[in-house]
Scaffold this motif. Structure first.
Motif, PDB file in Angstrom:
ATOM      1  N   ALA B 390      -4.343  34.771 -38.445  1.00 23.85           N
ATOM      2  CA  ALA B 390      -3.147  35.590 -38.266  1.00 23.85           C
ATOM      3  C   ALA B 390      -2.124  35.274 -39.361  1.00 23.85           C
ATOM      4  O   ALA B 390      -1.488  36.183 -39.914  1.00 23.85           O
ATOM      5  CB  ALA B 390      -2.549  35.348 -36.884  1.00 23.85           C
ATOM      6  N   GLU B 391      -2.008  33.982 -39.674  1.00 25.97           N
ATOM      7  CA  GLU B 391      -1.084  33.616 -40.747  1.00 25.97           C
ATOM      8  C   GLU B 391      -1.540  34.190 -42.078  1.00 25.97           C
ATOM      9  O   GLU B 391      -0.740  34.702 -42.866  1.00 25.97           O
ATOM     10  CB  GLU B 391      -0.977  32.084 -40.846  1.00 25.97           C
ATOM     11  CG  GLU B 391      -0.142  31.487 -39.722  1.00 25.97           C
ATOM     12  CD  GLU B 391      -0.462  30.022 -39.456  1.00 25.97           C
ATOM     13  OE1 GLU B 391      -1.127  29.391 -40.318  1.00 25.97           O
ATOM     14  OE2 GLU B 391      -0.080  29.530 -38.379  1.00 25.97           O
ATOM     15  N   PHE B 392      -2.853  34.141 -42.294  1.00 26.52           N
ATOM     16  CA  PHE B 392      -3.399  34.686 -43.528  1.00 26.52           C
ATOM     17  C   PHE B 392      -3.134  36.191 -43.604  1.00 26.52           C
ATOM     18  O   PHE B 392      -2.787  36.740 -44.653  1.00 26.52           O
ATOM     19  CB  PHE B 392      -4.905  34.391 -43.597  1.00 26.52           C
ATOM     20  CG  PHE B 392      -5.591  34.967 -44.787  1.00 26.52           C
ATOM     21  CD1 PHE B 392      -5.264  34.541 -46.075  1.00 26.52           C
ATOM     22  CD2 PHE B 392      -6.553  35.955 -44.655  1.00 26.52           C
ATOM     23  CE1 PHE B 392      -5.900  35.074 -47.183  1.00 26.52           C
ATOM     24  CE2 PHE B 392      -7.181  36.496 -45.762  1.00 26.52           C
ATOM     25  CZ  PHE B 392      -6.859  36.052 -47.030  1.00 26.52           C
ATOM     26  N   ILE B 393      -3.277  36.841 -42.451  1.00 27.86           N
ATOM     27  CA  ILE B 393      -3.035  38.290 -42.419  1.00 27.86           C
ATOM     28  C   ILE B 393      -1.573  38.590 -42.737  1.00 27.86           C
ATOM     29  O   ILE B 393      -1.249  39.529 -43.473  1.00 27.86           O
ATOM     30  CB  ILE B 393      -3.455  38.855 -41.041  1.00 27.86           C
ATOM     31  CG1 ILE B 393      -4.989  38.839 -40.927  1.00 27.86           C
ATOM     32  CG2 ILE B 393      -2.941  40.256 -40.831  1.00 27.86           C
ATOM     33  CD1 ILE B 393      -5.524  39.059 -39.548  1.00 27.86           C
ATOM     34  N   GLU B 394      -0.705  37.741 -42.213  1.00 24.62           N
ATOM     35  CA  GLU B 394       0.720  37.913 -42.531  1.00 24.62           C
ATOM     36  C   GLU B 394       0.953  37.807 -44.032  1.00 24.62           C
ATOM     37  O   GLU B 394       1.684  38.587 -44.625  1.00 24.62           O
ATOM     38  CB  GLU B 394       1.555  36.843 -41.796  1.00 24.62           C
ATOM     39  CG  GLU B 394       1.770  37.152 -40.331  1.00 24.62           C
ATOM     40  CD  GLU B 394       2.269  38.575 -40.112  1.00 24.62           C
ATOM     41  OE1 GLU B 394       3.244  38.983 -40.787  1.00 24.62           O
ATOM     42  OE2 GLU B 394       1.669  39.303 -39.277  1.00 24.62           O
ATOM     43  N   LYS B 395       0.224  36.853 -44.607  1.00 26.87           N
ATOM     44  CA  LYS B 395       0.353  36.654 -46.050  1.00 26.87           C
ATOM     45  C   LYS B 395      -0.131  37.894 -46.805  1.00 26.87           C
ATOM     46  O   LYS B 395       0.492  38.356 -47.769  1.00 26.87           O
ATOM     47  CB  LYS B 395      -0.457  35.425 -46.462  1.00 26.87           C
ATOM     48  CG  LYS B 395      -0.223  34.980 -47.887  1.00 26.87           C
ATOM     49  CD  LYS B 395      -1.060  33.751 -48.224  1.00 26.87           C
ATOM     50  CE  LYS B 395      -1.103  33.544 -49.722  1.00 26.87           C
ATOM     51  NZ  LYS B 395      -2.127  32.596 -50.113  1.00 26.87           N
ATOM     52  N   MET B 396      -1.217  38.428 -46.324  1.00 24.25           N
ATOM     53  CA  MET B 396      -1.732  39.651 -46.944  1.00 24.25           C
ATOM     54  C   MET B 396      -0.714  40.775 -46.818  1.00 24.25           C
ATOM     55  O   MET B 396      -0.443  41.512 -47.772  1.00 24.25           O
ATOM     56  CB  MET B 396      -3.041  40.076 -46.270  1.00 24.25           C
ATOM     57  CG  MET B 396      -4.263  39.288 -46.698  1.00 24.25           C
ATOM     58  SD  MET B 396      -5.653  39.519 -45.562  1.00 24.25           S
ATOM     59  CE  MET B 396      -6.098  41.210 -45.866  1.00 24.25           C
ATOM     60  N   LYS B 397      -0.142  40.867 -45.639  1.00 24.13           N
ATOM     61  CA  LYS B 397       0.805  41.959 -45.390  1.00 24.13           C
ATOM     62  C   LYS B 397       2.023  41.852 -46.289  1.00 24.13           C
ATOM     63  O   LYS B 397       2.583  42.855 -46.730  1.00 24.13           O
ATOM     64  CB  LYS B 397       1.243  41.955 -43.925  1.00 24.13           C
ATOM     65  CG  LYS B 397       0.258  42.637 -43.010  1.00 24.13           C
ATOM     66  CD  LYS B 397       0.790  42.673 -41.585  1.00 24.13           C
ATOM     67  CE  LYS B 397      -0.208  43.291 -40.641  1.00 24.13           C
ATOM     68  NZ  LYS B 397       0.062  42.939 -39.251  1.00 24.13           N
ATOM     69  N   SER B 398       2.409  40.623 -46.531  1.00 21.59           N
ATOM     70  CA  SER B 398       3.615  40.451 -47.337  1.00 21.59           C
ATOM     71  C   SER B 398       3.346  40.686 -48.820  1.00 21.59           C
ATOM     72  O   SER B 398       4.246  40.551 -49.640  1.00 21.59           O
ATOM     73  CB  SER B 398       4.153  39.033 -47.127  1.00 21.59           C
ATOM     74  OG  SER B 398       3.212  38.114 -47.631  1.00 21.59           O
ATOM     75  N   GLY B 399       2.098  41.016 -49.144  1.00 25.64           N
ATOM     76  CA  GLY B 399       1.797  41.334 -50.537  1.00 25.64           C
ATOM     77  C   GLY B 399       1.522  40.121 -51.386  1.00 25.64           C
ATOM     78  O   GLY B 399       1.425  40.238 -52.615  1.00 25.64           O
ATOM     79  N   ASP B 400       1.401  38.956 -50.771  1.00 30.96           N
ATOM     80  CA  ASP B 400       1.151  37.750 -51.548  1.00 30.96           C
ATOM     81  C   ASP B 400      -0.317  37.590 -51.914  1.00 30.96           C
ATOM     82  O   ASP B 400      -0.687  36.637 -52.590  1.00 30.96           O
ATOM     83  CB  ASP B 400       1.614  36.516 -50.768  1.00 30.96           C
ATOM     84  CG  ASP B 400       3.132  36.481 -50.691  1.00 30.96           C
ATOM     85  OD1 ASP B 400       3.743  37.215 -51.499  1.00 30.96           O
ATOM     86  OD2 ASP B 400       3.671  35.757 -49.836  1.00 30.96           O
ATOM     87  N   VAL B 401      -1.153  38.489 -51.398  1.00 27.77           N
ATOM     88  CA  VAL B 401      -2.564  38.452 -51.777  1.00 27.77           C
ATOM     89  C   VAL B 401      -2.827  39.705 -52.593  1.00 27.77           C
ATOM     90  O   VAL B 401      -2.711  40.822 -52.102  1.00 27.77           O
ATOM     91  CB  VAL B 401      -3.462  38.406 -50.539  1.00 27.77           C
ATOM     92  CG1 VAL B 401      -4.927  38.454 -50.955  1.00 27.77           C
ATOM     93  CG2 VAL B 401      -3.181  37.159 -49.727  1.00 27.77           C
ATOM     94  N   LYS B 402      -3.138  39.476 -53.871  1.00 24.37           N
ATOM     95  CA  LYS B 402      -3.416  40.632 -54.729  1.00 24.37           C
ATOM     96  C   LYS B 402      -4.899  40.964 -54.734  1.00 24.37           C
ATOM     97  O   LYS B 402      -5.287  42.118 -54.758  1.00 24.37           O
ATOM     98  CB  LYS B 402      -2.956  40.327 -56.175  1.00 24.37           C
ATOM     99  CG  LYS B 402      -1.443  40.218 -56.322  1.00 24.37           C
ATOM    100  CD  LYS B 402      -0.829  41.587 -56.516  1.00 24.37           C
ATOM    101  CE  LYS B 402       0.650  41.501 -56.858  1.00 24.37           C
ATOM    102  NZ  LYS B 402       1.454  40.895 -55.777  1.00 24.37           N
ATOM    103  N   VAL B 403      -5.710  39.906 -54.744  1.00 20.70           N
ATOM    104  CA  VAL B 403      -7.158  40.106 -54.775  1.00 20.70           C
ATOM    105  C   VAL B 403      -7.773  39.346 -53.611  1.00 20.70           C
ATOM    106  O   VAL B 403      -7.442  38.191 -53.386  1.00 20.70           O
ATOM    107  CB  VAL B 403      -7.773  39.569 -56.083  1.00 20.70           C
ATOM    108  CG1 VAL B 403      -9.268  39.829 -56.089  1.00 20.70           C
ATOM    109  CG2 VAL B 403      -7.125  40.199 -57.274  1.00 20.70           C
ATOM    110  N   LEU B 404      -8.627  40.045 -52.897  1.00 23.62           N
ATOM    111  CA  LEU B 404      -9.315  39.391 -51.778  1.00 23.62           C
ATOM    112  C   LEU B 404     -10.815  39.487 -51.998  1.00 23.62           C
ATOM    113  O   LEU B 404     -11.352  40.578 -52.209  1.00 23.62           O
ATOM    114  CB  LEU B 404      -8.937  40.065 -50.453  1.00 23.62           C
ATOM    115  CG  LEU B 404      -9.641  39.518 -49.214  1.00 23.62           C
ATOM    116  CD1 LEU B 404      -9.231  38.093 -48.927  1.00 23.62           C
ATOM    117  CD2 LEU B 404      -9.354  40.394 -48.002  1.00 23.62           C
TER     118      LEU B 404
END
Lengths: 187, 724, 486, 258
Positions: B390-404
């Protein structure tokens, strides 16, 4: 109308027509059956007669027969092992060799052989025990020294198998049981 | 006239003749001629018509069972267990057997693809790219982004790819890869590890030696189905039952439905969900009182009458269980997923481990150990808990993950929908999937660069638990790749120069280096190349003798913590119990023979069902095969009802494993996914409280869906043959 | 045709008798003689008069045969048996129901013809032909049904003992093998037995027709001219076949029952199945004869002369007796099985009584036992052709249910409760329609091609019947036909 | 000439003679119902999967199925011991005499029941007569359904066919099939033993189901060797044979719970 037809048939023209009809039917049937018994086209007109005549042992090219169910086809490196040392291979007078064989080798392409001695997939035939029982290749495959392009031996049917099995187990009831058991070949 | 007739007849006869010929030819031997292509050069160890066997590792779950795959003329024919591998000792489960249906699945990704997210999988509309382009895409993704914005999401198995990606992430300064799998969620692995950390100071998976125990109490642990290492635990169970000729181990299961594991129990005690810790504590109290001496505070604080009413259990039952525990030579208590996936899960785990302490079985045969520390393992790795996801998803949502980068996991299917992975993907600029099959996540990716199937690839896998010694299960290709796929390790190594390895094999050997020449090995190899050869031949590397760690439990019984009932989320008259389908597991739905396997308890094939107590259903005017809508606070799903005589009237249960929208022709559009009903509730250890949902149901009038059952409704349930 | 024009002296006397006796006697066919020529003409006319209605029915049936029999069967062969409803545990479905049903139907033909002929029951005379046709046509349907049921029908010739290269023979231990041999024997025997009494009528038709019919009858009549020697030979042959076919008939249905009785299944493994099946066959066959006779009487010309209330009355009595016998065996089978108390048989009976197919079980009891018992004692009902035909039809329905219960419904229950499943027919429904249509189509074709009334037999009977004066009254009596007198 | 013990239906001590060559023991106390044997059997013997509708209608091709029933009512309900049911290879098999074409003969050499696929004409009489209901019929060519194929350049390619075991015939529609005790493995082992001039020894090979079983609930081996594991297990007190009262002389012994 039928009467007329019968009368016509009884006349000389009719007799000739009947004869012709019968002959053509017979020959067509014969032709049809003959067609089914033709050896298939092979990618290279490989002649067993020549190779066996040269004294090459069957098991040299088909060694799997000693070991397991399938005798196998020789790998192309095996063909090439001998043929690359022969002038004839590259002689344009022998296109089967200089064009086809060399072509397959150069293109590194497998040769799509068409095996002729086959049993259906519901028969689980294994070469090894047959060789172990002292049978020779020609007992089933015929005398390959006389065969140019491989032909269907035309004997591979169940009655033929059974006859041989019975013959070979004649004096051994236990062996007879094993050799005439349906489950020995069909499963 | 006569001439006319004869000529016409001739034509007819000719036609007949031609037809005869055609028929005869069609039936004759010529019709059966086939082409046979010889080898150009005979591969080593291959003989015509004889099989070749290769040792490798099963990739169907993370247990790491060793396999021997029988191959013939380059085709994998049959999977057999590797009898040397300590995990499974020659045995396999159904999922392992069916792994070939994954290898030869008609729906595999057959080459690298560039695609538009969300479009259906179709080779015609997906643009094929070359592997060179693919490597360039990966290289650009790694090199042109801030390393902190690159994320790796991997499957549950602690395998070589995880090590490689960890090293890579470390080298480029990216965050460590995240491992996730629905199985770890349903096992509540994080909770179990957290509890063992709290009690023993070591964050390791406990190993429950049921093989040598004579009384097993299990709180919802489905160790015969999917839990941790099912083949190993099944072997333990068999030993417990029949291993000792003098006694037959007794097995009691506390669970709200009869699962496949509970079906093997001598006693099944259907306690109310959420009261597992109370019941465990009550048993502890009764046992301690019977023993005499001090009753530890955890147990003493429990009010027996309250337990009886809240857990819906009789005092005699509790006393009987306590008596058995008291009399047993080596009693063991196991906490399972459904007991821990609750708001009080950590508490339950600790209570149950404390109960083990009371049975005085730590580090003793038939008791609790800690799994051995594994080769190449620095700290205790475990898959991410749902909260970490869930925390990782939050990170994704916040745009901090450019490439997955995604490999070996299908979060769109496996994660509860309420966690919002699908939305979060939208905030990720580039999603690159290494999926073998066109699963939901792969379809939501920009690229699919398919990895080889597990049976086509190299590797190793650490065996997290289930064995007494440390095991590195080895994988090697048993067949050459069927399609234009490439090992993800090779792609990553080619794309990034951060790691000094030429290819996957070189990386593997670098990891083997430390193992060469160790004492007590399963084989001894003087140098790395011999080691690698033996490693492949044996199907892995392991120690010969037990390395189990005794938990250093000081004053476990002296600890005190509150034992309470779990809280349930949402409204509704039913407790909702999702469980992993014993036959399908989390990713078996695309293997047709797994679909065809009947569920062990309901014998349903090819679909999802809802288990409901017949009495409850009768009150609600629900019959078999009636489709009901199950509504939780997080969502709703529809599924047909199975009137299950062995479930609590206040509980409904649903198997997890079906309900795919993609994942190939055998999985897509089949059944329903209970993960849609799970809300965002976690326990203290961060595991999802998946068993802590309340749901209500609505019957959909007039809608029926016949469930395919192997069993006879007449013979088993007397349908049409009412008792007289 | 010299004999045809001879007068019938005994009957002349009858005509001269008292008025009351005359009225009383004339209602019987045997005492209502017509000159041979006239009677022959009547039969010929009934055969040759074809209205458009006939062709409509013929067309519909032909269409049904083409779609439901030929196409449906071909589709099933091409697709495999999954298009049918057979499955585990009901590996046999309606195919076997139809087989047993049609063999049952075929029984009445031989029964009426051969047994009644051997026992010289006079009322048989006008309808032996229709009954014999039923045997042959029914057996064709039975054979087709049994082949439909085969998984690989194209290999059906393996069932026959043909020398072959595989050195394999069929298994003579198998009840199915006995079945096949029995049915083959029966179909050959009954066809010959159908043909022999047909010869004089074919000769009659040959003499009275022209064109292709003439050729047709000429070939079939084998040059029969009605000489003394020919009649002697014919009677000898018919006698021989009549006696020979009776044991064959009993054996065939006994053997069909052995397909079930020899199997190790609750409900099937019953020693009384042999006679039970024979009686069941007769029961349905008699009913079918009543239906066929009614249809003939209604649809064909002059048939009300040949098929009279007296015949329906006699047939009704026979049906009643057969239903008594059937009931005896029915209860003998079920009650003995029930009394045995075997666990599986108990479950099976329970399944029949209360399961989803219980309605069929109760209908079976009502239609096969209650219905004939309640109705057929009444002479009025027996003498009303449409009522008798309706009862016959309902009995056949009941008998169809009986076979349905024995095959797929009983197959549901076996010794492995985990496998019990209820059969649902699928394409079998069409194939059943197909076989029924083919059966009727055969009859329709036969009604145009061969005399459905054995004229010579009726004439023979009329010759043999007379009124004898005993004291002051005239009594009807029958004398052996003196063949030499012809 | 000895008496055919199968025919006289010997019981007790003489029946031991009639136990046959190969035998199996299934320990129901250990069987966890996990279906590994079912999957292993399917993979070894090229069984077809039939899809949802046919599977529910009683057309599954499983050669081995695991039965479970319920005893009692909630909350005292209990699942009966899982019972794997497969061909019992009866010594006196009801399926054998009823086949009109000898497609299911008794193997005198292996003393098991054979199913000769290519001889079968599909009367299904054997399946009706099997008291264990363990025969399955090929209602259609399930493995040739176009649904399982990929269209590659207009040709139907069936990737799943790569997995087929070449030692076992792939059955076409219209024939009966059943468990063979993995006769292909028996032949392989016997052939190997013969080439090495010895007898097949106990545990040298096993059937696919026994090989996979994680709980080791299935044991397969020589029943005529009284030292063998299977023979020892079969003579335990817990051992029962199913429907023994029918005198079928089953070769599979079930060890009851408890």
């Amino acid at each position: 109308m039928i009467r007329n037809f019968f009368e016509w048939v009884m006349g000389p023209m009719g007799r000739i027509a009947v004869l012709i009809t019968a002959l053509s039917l017979f020959s067509l049937t014969a032709f049809g059956i003959y067609q089914t018994q033709q050896p298939p086209d092979q990618p290279i007109e490989f002649t067993h007669k020549l190779h066996v005549g040269l004294g090459i042992q069957c098991l040299y090219c088909h060694p799997g027969a000693l070991r397991g169910p399938s005798p196998g086809l020789p790998t192309q490196t095996k063909c090439w092992g001998c043929h690359q040392q022969m002038e004839k291979t590259f002689d344009p007078n022998f296109p089967e060799l200089s064009e086809k064989l060399v072509g397959y080798i150069e293109r590194n392409e497998p040769i799509p052989w068409v095996p002729v001695a086959q049993v259906p997939d519901f028969v689980h035939f294994t070469h090894r025990p047959h060789i172990a029982a002292g049978l020779n290749c020609e007992n089933c495959h015929g005398d390959m020294t006389q065969v140019e392009i491989a032909e269907n031996p035309q004997v591979l049917n169940m009655g033929w198998c059974l006859n041989c099995h019975r013959e070979r187990a004649a004096n051994d009831p236990e062996k007879l049981v094993k050799l005439t058991d349906c489950g020995t070949c069909h499963y | 006239m006569s001439e006319n007739i004869s000529r016409r007849d001739f034509l007819k006869l000719a036609t007949v003749g031609a037809a005869t010929t055609a028929v005869l030819t069609g039936c004759g031997p010529a019709s059966r001629y086939i082409k046979r292509e010889p080898y150009m050069e005979m591969p080593e160890y291959t003989y015509n018509g004889l099989s070749t066997y290769y040792a490798t590792t099963c990739r169907e779950c993370a247990a790491g069972c060793g396999l021997i795959v029988r191959t013939m003329q380059g085709r994998a024919i049959k999977v057999e267990g590797n009898s040397n591998n300590p995990v499974n000792l020659g045995k396999t489960c159904a999922r392992g057997q069916a792994t070939l249906h994954g290898l030869y699945n008609p729906d595999r990704v057959q080459g690298p693809l560039k695609r538009t997210r969300g479009t259906p999988f179709d080779l015609r509309t997906n643009v094929s790219v070359t592997w060179d382009e693919a490597v360039q895409v990966v290289a650009d993704a790694i090199n042109n982004n801030n390393p902190s914005e690159v994320a790796f999401l991997l499957g549950m198995a602690p395998d070589h790819l995880f090590d490689l990606v960890s090293d890579l992430a470390n080298a480029i300064g990216a965050p460590a890869p995240i491992r996730y799998g629905a199985l770890s969620m349903f096992e509540a692995r994080a909770t179990l590890i957290k509890a063992s950390e709290n009690l023993f100071g070591t964050a390791a998976l406990p190993f429950f030696d049921i093989a040598n125990s004579d009384l097993v109490l299990s709180f919802g642990a489905n160790f015969l189905e999917t839990w941790l290492s099912p083949v190993a635990y099944t072997r333990g169970f068999a030993k417990m039952r029949r291993g000792n000729p003098k006694r037959r181990g007794h097995f009691i299961q506390f669970e709200s439905r009869i699962s496949q594991t509970a079906a093997k129990a001598d006693e099944w005690i259907p306690i109310r969900p959420g009261t597992e810790s109370l019941v465990a504590a009550a048993i502890g109290r009764l046992v301690a009182e019977a023993k005499g001496g001090a009753v530890s505070e955890v147990f003493a604080n429990v009010d027996l009458n309250e337990v009886l009413s809240s857990a819906d259990i009789k005092l005699e039952t509790l006393e009987h269980v306590a008596e058995m525990v008291g009399e047993a030579e080596s009693a063991i208590v196991i906490p399972g997923g459904s007991a821990l996936g609750l708001s009080n899960g950590l508490q339950t785990a600790e209570t149950i481990l404390t109960l083990n302490a009371l049975a005085d079985n730590f580090g003793k045969p038939g008791g609790v150990y800690l799994s051995p520390f594994l080769p190449n393992q620095d700290t205790y790795h475990r898959p991410a808990s749902a909260q970490e996801m869930a925390e990782f998803i939050e990170k994704m949502k916040s745009g901090d993950v450019k490439v997955l980068f995604v490999h070996g996991v299908n979060p769109l299917f496996e994660l509860p929908e309420s966690l919002g992975f699908a939305d979060a993907l939208g905030s990720v600029q580039e999603v690159i999937s290494f999926a073998v099959f066109p699963d939901e996540t792969a379809l939501a990716s920009d690229y699919i660069f398919p990895d080889h199937h597990g049976l086509e690839s190299w590797g190793y896998q650490r065996v997290a638990t289930g064995t007494e010694q440390s095991v590195l299960s080895g994988a090697q290709p048993v067949v050459s790749p069927n399609y234009d796929t490439r090992a993800t390790a090779d792609v990553l190594l080619a794309a990034s120069q951060a790691l000094p390895f030429k290819d996957e094999m070189e990386f593997l050997q670098s990891k083997f280096a430390s193992l060469v020449g160790q004492a007590d090995d399963s084989f001894s190899a003087p140098e790395i190349n011999t080691f690698t050869a033996y490693f492949q031949q044996h199907g892995g590397w392991w120690k010969k003798s037990s390395e189990l760690v005794s938990p250093s439990a000081t004053d476990t019984l002296g600890r005190n913590f509150a034992v309470e009932q779990a809280e349930f989320a949402g409204e509704g008259e039913f407790f909702f119990l999702p469980f992993v389908s014993p036959t399908l597991g989390e990713a078996g739905a695309n293997k047709p023979w797994l679909q065809e396997l009947p569920d062990p308890t309901t014998t349903v094939m090819w679909n999802t069902w809802v288990e409901m107590n017949p009495e409850t259903a009768h009150e609600l005017h629900i019959e078999n095969d009636d489709v009901v809508k199950i509504i939780s606070e997080a969502g709703e799903v529809e599924a047909p009802v199975y009137l299950y005589p062995a479930i609590r009237p206040d509980t409904i249960a649903m198997p997890f494993g079906q309900g795919h929208t993609a994942y190939g022709r055998y999985a897509a559009g089949r059944g329903a996914n209970p993960a849609k009903l799970l809300g965002q509730h976690f326990n203290e250890a961060g595991d999802l409280a998946f068993a802590g949902m309340r749901v209500r149901i609505e019957k959909i009038e007039g809608k029926k869906q016949m469930l395919s059952r192997l069993e006879s409704r007449i013979g088993v349930y007397n349908e049409g043959l009412e008792e007289h | 045709m010299t004999a045809a024009s001879e007068s019938l002296p005994h009957l002349e006397k009858g005509h001269a008798g008292p008025h009351e006796a005359h009225e009383d006697i004339r209602q019987y066919l045997m005492f209502d003689p017509k000159p041979r020529g006239e009677m022959n003409a009547m039969v010929m006319e009934s055969m040759l008069t074809t209205s458009w209605k006939f062709w409509v029915v013929f067309g519909i049936l032909a269409f049904l045969v083409a779609t439901c029999f030929i196409y449906a069967w071909g589709y099933m062969i091409a697709e495999g048996l999954w298009v049918a409803g057979v499955m585990r545990p009901s590996y046999w479905g309606i195919f076997l129901v139809n087989t047993v049903f049609w063999i049952g139907i075929s029984h009445a033909g031989t029964f009426i013809s051969a047994i009644l002929r051997v026992f010289k029951a006079e009322f048989r005379r006008p309808f032996t032909r229709a009954a014999e046709l039923m045997t042959t046509f029914g057996l064709i349907q039975a054979g087709a049904s049994i082949f439909m049921h085969l998984g690989r029908v194209w290999l059906a010739y393996w069932l026959f003992p043909i020398p072959n290269v595989r050195q394999l023979w069929p298994n003579f231990h198998s009840p199915l093998m006995w079945d096949l041999l029995a049915i083959t024997t029966y179909i050959l025997g009954s066809t010959m037995y159908l043909f022999l009494p047909l010869i004089p009528d074919l000769a009659m038709a040959r003499d009275r027709s022209t064109g292709w019919r003439k050729t047709f009858y000429k070939i079939l009549a084998l040059g029969f001219r009605g000489t003394e020697g020919e009649w002697t030979h014919l009677h000898t042959a018919m006698n021989f076949f009549a006696f020979a076919i009776i044991p064959v008939m009993f054996s065939v249905h006994t053997i069909v029952s052995w397909d079930f009785a020899m199997a190790m299944r609750p409900g099937w493994s019953s020693t009384v199945f042999g006679p039970y099946f024979v009686l069941g066959a007769l029961h349905s066959g008699m009913g079918a004869v009543a239906v066929v006779l009614f249809i003939m009487r209604v649809t064909m010309k002059h048939m009300d002369y040949f098929l009279r209330a007296e015949h329906f009355d006699a047939l009704g009595k026979l049906m009643l007796i057969v239903s008594f016998a059937y009931s005896y065996f029915f209860f003998n089978d079920y009650i003995v099985q029930w009394y045995g108390g075997d666990r599986w048989t108990d479950t099976l009976l329970h399944w029949l009584e209360e399961g989803p197919m219980a309605w069929m079980f109760y209908q079976l009891i009502f239609l096969n036992i209650a219905l004939p018992w309640l109705t057929l004692w009444n002479k009025k009902i027996r003498q009303t052709p449409w009522l008798l035909a309706l009862i016959g039809l309902l009995i056949n329905l009941g008998m169809y249910w009986e076979r349905y219960l024995i095959v797929p419904v009983m197959l549901t229950i076996n010794r492995m409760p985990f496998t019990w499943k209820l059969y649902e027919p699928r394409i079998e429904i069409f194939l059943t329609i197909g076989t029924f249509s083919l059966f009727l189509l055969f009859y329709l074709a036969a009604s145009r091609l061969i005399p459905l009334i054995p004229v010579w037999e009726v004439q023979e009977g009329q010759m043999a019947h007379s009124l004898r004066k005993v004291g002051k009254t005239h009594l009807p009596s029958v004398s052996e036909v003196d063949l030499t007198m012809q | 000439m000895g008496i055919d013990l199968n025919l006289v239906g010997a019981k007790g001590a003489i029946a031991e003679e009639a136990e046959g060559k190969w035998g199996m023991v299934i320990d129901q106390d250990l069987c966890t119902g996990c279906q590994a044997c079912v999957a292993a059997c399917a993979m070894e013997n090229n069984l077809s999967f039939v899809g949802e509708e046919d599977a529910g209608y009683g057309r599954t091709q499983h050669w081995i199925r695991i039965e479970r029933f319920w005893e009692g009512a909630y909350p005292e309900v209990k699942a009966t011991a899982f019972q794997p049911m497969l061909c019992q290879q009866c010594g006196h098999a009801p399926c054998e005499p009823v086949c009109p074409v000898f497609a299911t003969p008794h193997s005198p050499a292996q003393e098991i029941n054979l199913q000769v696929y290519n001889r079968c004409v599909g009367t299904r009489y054997c399946a009706n007569n099997c008291p264990y209901q363990v025969r399955s019929f090929n209602w259609r060519d399930y493995h040739l359904e176009p649904f399982h194929a990929n269209n590659v350049d207009g040709q139907l390619v069936y990737p799943l066919h790569n997995q087929f075991n070449p030692d076992v015939t792939v059955r076409r529609r219209g024939v009966m099939e059943k468990c063979t005790f993995c006769i292909q493995r028996i032949h392989q082992a016997e052939d190997k033993a013969k080439s090495e001039g010895r007898e097949v020894h106990d545990g040298e090979f096993t059937t696919a189901c026994a090989q996979a079983c994680p709980a080791n609930a299935i044991t397969f081996g020589r029943m005529d060797d009284h030292e063998s594991l299977v023979s020892q297990l079969a003579h335990q007190d817990r051992g029962i044979k199913h429907l023994e009262e029918l005198n079928t002389l089953p070769r599979i012994t079930y060890l009851k719970e408890g």
